[in-house]
Design a protein around this motif. Sequence first.
Motif, PDB file in Angstrom:
ATOM      1  N   PHE A 163      37.390  32.862  35.808  1.00  0.00           N
ATOM      2  CA  PHE A 163      38.161  33.629  34.806  1.00  0.00           C
ATOM      3  C   PHE A 163      39.011  34.669  35.540  1.00  0.00           C
ATOM      4  O   PHE A 163      38.654  35.120  36.633  1.00  0.00           O
ATOM      5  CB  PHE A 163      37.215  34.373  33.853  1.00  0.00           C
ATOM      6  CG  PHE A 163      36.394  33.472  32.975  1.00  0.00           C
ATOM      7  CD1 PHE A 163      35.226  32.881  33.457  1.00  0.00           C
ATOM      8  CD2 PHE A 163      36.765  33.226  31.659  1.00  0.00           C
ATOM      9  CE1 PHE A 163      34.469  32.061  32.647  1.00  0.00           C
ATOM     10  CE2 PHE A 163      36.006  32.404  30.855  1.00  0.00           C
ATOM     11  CZ  PHE A 163      34.854  31.811  31.343  1.00  0.00           C
ATOM     12  N   LEU A 164      40.096  35.021  34.917  1.00  0.00           N
ATOM     13  CA  LEU A 164      40.924  36.117  35.443  1.00  0.00           C
ATOM     14  C   LEU A 164      40.667  37.362  34.615  1.00  0.00           C
ATOM     15  O   LEU A 164      40.531  37.279  33.386  1.00  0.00           O
ATOM     16  CB  LEU A 164      42.406  35.738  35.351  1.00  0.00           C
ATOM     17  CG  LEU A 164      42.971  34.902  36.514  1.00  0.00           C
ATOM     18  CD1 LEU A 164      44.420  34.543  36.215  1.00  0.00           C
ATOM     19  CD2 LEU A 164      42.873  35.644  37.833  1.00  0.00           C
ATOM     20  N   HIS A 165      40.626  38.481  35.282  1.00  0.00           N
ATOM     21  CA  HIS A 165      40.239  39.726  34.629  1.00  0.00           C
ATOM     22  C   HIS A 165      41.183  40.819  35.101  1.00  0.00           C
ATOM     23  O   HIS A 165      41.556  40.872  36.269  1.00  0.00           O
ATOM     24  CB  HIS A 165      38.787  40.042  35.051  1.00  0.00           C
ATOM     25  CG  HIS A 165      38.157  41.174  34.330  1.00  0.00           C
ATOM     26  ND1 HIS A 165      38.120  42.448  34.824  1.00  0.00           N
ATOM     27  CD2 HIS A 165      37.512  41.207  33.137  1.00  0.00           C
ATOM     28  CE1 HIS A 165      37.490  43.234  33.976  1.00  0.00           C
ATOM     29  NE2 HIS A 165      37.104  42.482  32.932  1.00  0.00           N
ATOM     30  N   ASP A 166      41.587  41.635  34.204  1.00  0.00           N
ATOM     31  CA  ASP A 166      42.483  42.722  34.613  1.00  0.00           C
ATOM     32  C   ASP A 166      42.177  43.976  33.802  1.00  0.00           C
ATOM     33  O   ASP A 166      42.316  43.981  32.565  1.00  0.00           O
ATOM     34  CB  ASP A 166      43.945  42.289  34.387  1.00  0.00           C
ATOM     35  CG  ASP A 166      44.926  43.275  35.015  1.00  0.00           C
ATOM     36  OD1 ASP A 166      44.465  44.175  35.755  1.00  0.00           O
ATOM     37  OD2 ASP A 166      46.131  43.130  34.771  1.00  0.00           O
ATOM     38  N   LYS A 167      41.750  44.990  34.485  1.00  0.00           N
ATOM     39  CA  LYS A 167      41.475  46.295  33.883  1.00  0.00           C
ATOM     40  C   LYS A 167      40.632  46.185  32.607  1.00  0.00           C
ATOM     41  O   LYS A 167      41.031  46.608  31.524  1.00  0.00           O
ATOM     42  CB  LYS A 167      42.796  47.010  33.566  1.00  0.00           C
ATOM     43  CG  LYS A 167      43.524  47.484  34.812  1.00  0.00           C
ATOM     44  CD  LYS A 167      44.776  48.244  34.408  1.00  0.00           C
ATOM     45  CE  LYS A 167      45.501  48.773  35.620  1.00  0.00           C
ATOM     46  NZ  LYS A 167      46.828  49.307  35.304  1.00  0.00           N
TER      47      LYS A 167
END
Lengths: 321, 513
Positions: free
Chosen positions: B376-380
Motif C-alpha cells: 500500500f502507499l501511504h502519505d501523511k
Amino acid sequence: MMMLMGLSETQWVHTAMIALIIALFSFLVRSWTFRNDRFQWIPVLGVTAIAISMVALIISLFLRSLAAEYFALSNMYESMLVLIIGVQLGFLLLDRWFKLPHLGWPVALLLIVALTFDVSLPTEIKPLQAALQSYWRSIHVPIIILSYAMFTLAFLSSIISLFKLYFAPGNASSTVQQPIPAVEGPNTERVSMIQLSQGLSSGLPASLSGQAAGELSEASLYDELTYRCVAFGFPLLAIGIILGGLWANEAWGNYWSWDPKESMSLVTLLGYGVYLHLRVNGEHSPKILAWVSVAGYALMLITYFGVNLMGLGLHSYGKIG
Amino acid sequence: MSVSPVFPTKEDPKQESSNTMASVLLRWAILLGDTFSVFRSIPLAIVLLSLLALGVLIGVWMPQEGLVELPKIKAQFGENYRWMKALGLFTVYSSYWFICLEVLFFFNLLFGSFQWLRPAYLSATQVTFCSPEHILSSSQQFFVAFPLDQSKPVETSVKTVKNLLNKNFHYRVYQQENKLYASKGNFSRFGPVVAHLGILLLLVSSVYGAFTGFKAQKLVTPGTQFSLNQVDKMMPNMPAPWWHGSIADWRFHIRDFKIQYYPEHPETPQQYYTTIDVRDGSGKFVKTETISVNHPLNLGNLTIYQASFTPTGRLFLKLNDRSETVKINTQVGSRPASFSTLPSMFQTAGSLRSLIVFPFFVQQDPNVKANYIRVFLHDKGRFLGQAPGKMPENLKLAAGESGEFPSMPGLRVTYDKPEMATGLQIKEAPEVFWVYLAFFIIGTGAVMCIFSQRQLWVAFVDKPDDGTIQCLVSYRTNKAKLSFLKELQALYPAMTSCLNPSTPKDNRRADTV
C-alpha cells in the motif's frame, strides 16, 4: 484418467461394493443353512465375492498409485482402502483354514459400511508432503493397517462369541461341523471323525474329535479365533510402532514424541497386551476376554479415527476432511 | 502361571529355632522372595498395563504443558486447574505417578522375564519320553491300533511314525526304544522373554539417553557460521544437576538452502534443502552435505535435521531498478507489516510517502495458500487511492511479480523474494544404538510369539489279547489350538494309513494347516 479393463479407479471401487453386497447375502443365507449339505455352494459364492471385491480394491489402489506417482497410502481414504483389503485377506485365510459359518456376514456388512464411509471422504490426489516422502511410509503404514485388520476380525469374532454366550447360551455349546476328512478305521471301514468319537474302534478321544475338533463349540471356536487374530495383530502393531519410531527419528529427530496418534497406538498396544496377559494367566472367562477384545478395538478405533478427526499432532496429514 | 517357591517357607522349623545372623538373612531372603513373587506376577502385569494405558490416555486427551500454552489450560479448567495440576494431569508423562508406574512395570518385566526363562528353556530343550501308562493318563491323547504282524518288529512301526512326523509334519523327533518325542516351534517359547528383554533394554537405554542427550535449535540464513555452543535454544534432556552429557565441538557453515515446489502444484513445497559445511573443533574441513526432510546429517551420535523453513521478516523488493530491503517492523491491527519511507526520488514537495507491506506466508498463516505480499502507499496518515467502502489501492504480488499504482505512475514495485531462514534441529542421542537394538529385539520376540510350540509323545504297546499293537499319542500345544487340532486331524489318518499298509495312501496327508 487411469483405467484397467475399461474401468476407472472409482468404477473398480463400485465393483468391489457390488461384490460385497453379493457376499453379504450369500453369507446370510450360509449362516441360516450351514447345517444343510444342499447349500454348500453358497459359502463358495460368498468367499468368491469377497475375493473379487478384494481384487477390485487392489486394482483401484494400483490405478490410484499410478495416477499419483507414489504408493497411494497417504490419507484416510487410501488407508481405509488398505484396511478393507487387509480385512478381506485375513477373512479369506481364516475361512480357508477354519470354515467359519457365522463370520462371513458380519465381515461383509462391516466392510460395506466401511467402504460407504470411505467413498464419502475426500478422494482428491494431493502431492505428498515432504515428511511423507520416505520409503518408511510404504513399510510402517501397511503393517499398522494390517494389524488393524486383524483386530477388526478379532472384534467381530468377539462379538459373535459374546452373542453366543449371552443370548444363545444353549447354543454356545452347540457344535460347528468342521470339514473333516474321512479316515480309515483300524477295521478298514470308512468312518468319519464324528463317528470315531462316538466310540467306534478308534482311539480318538473327545478332545480331538466330536466337540473339540470335528465339531467345535461355537463360542470356543470364536474365542480361539479372537485369540489367533489378536496374537497375530499384536506383534504387527508392535513392529509397526517400532518402524514408525525409526521413521520419526529420521524425519523429526525423535523416535517418540508423545504425539496423540503414537500415544493412542501405544494405548491400543497396551490394551491388547492386557488381553494377551489375561489369556496367559488363564483364570478369566471367555466373556471377560471377549469384552477386553472389544475394548481393545474401541481403543484402536479412537487411534485410527478419533485422533484423525481432531487433526492433532504430527500425524495431522491423516486427518479426515 | 503358578510360581514355585524359591525360598523356604516361614513354617520352616529351622528358622524359628535359630536367632543367628543366617536366620536373619534367611528372613530377609523370604521377604525379598515374597516381594519378588508379587513383582513378577502376571496379575500385576495386567494391572500395570491397564494403568499405563489409562495414564497415556489421559495424556492424549488432556492438554499437556509444552504443547498447549499455560494460560489456555488455566482458562479451560478454571478453578479445577490447581488440583488437576497437583495430580500431574497436565504433565502426565513426567508426573510422579506415571514414573512410578513405569518403574513398577520395569521390575515386573525384569522379574517376570527371568521367571519365564527357565520353564521356556526347559520346555524348548528337554527331551522327555512318556510311558504308555503316562500317555493313557493324559487328557490329551489318542491311539491308532493296527494288527500285530509277527514278521515285522515293532521297531519298524516306530521308525515309520518317526519318519512320518519328521518328513510330512516337520517335527524334530527323538527316539528311545519304542517311544518317541516330537516337537516343533520350540523357539516360540522364548518369544515373550525376548520381547520383554527388548522392552527392558528400551527402558534402560531411554533413561540413559535422558541423562546424556540434548536437543538444540538454530534458525539460520545462508552464510551463517555457528558452533554447537552458539545455538539459539539448547535443551538438555535433564535439568543441569542430573545431566551428564557433553557437547561435541563441531562447527557449521550454512552454504545454501532452498524450497523445491511441485512443478504441477507451484504452491505446494515438495522438499526443503539445506547445504551445510562441517568442520571439526580444530577447523579442519570434514564434509559438505545437503540435508532435507527425512535425510538428516549424521555425525556420530549427533544428528542435524531439516526441521522448518520460515521467513526471517526481511523482504527483498525493487523500486523500479533500485533494490530495497524492507523489514517487518510494526503491526497494523493484528497483522505484522513493514512501514518504510520511500526514497526522495519518489517524493514530491510536501509529501512523506511511505510503503506499507503486509506479508502473507503459508508458514505462518494456515489460511494462506501461497506466499505473497500486499503493498500500500501511504502519505501523511492516509492511504493513497482510498475510496469510501473499498480497500485502498494496493498491489498483490507473489515472488518475482511487479506492479504499478494507478495513483503513482512511474513507480514500479517488484517483489523479489522474502528472506527465509532454515530451522535446524540438532540432537545428541548417545542411546540411539541401544534403542535400535531394543527395537530389533522386541520385533524379533514379537514375531517369535506368533508361532506355537507343539509337542507329541508317542509310545507303542502290545495288545496280545486282540492281536493288535496300539500306537499311543499324547499331544500338547501352548497356543493355536485350532490349527494344532486340525494338524492332528490330518496326522491321525496319516498314521493309520502308515501303520496299516493295506489302507489307501491318499489319506496320508489329508489336510494341511
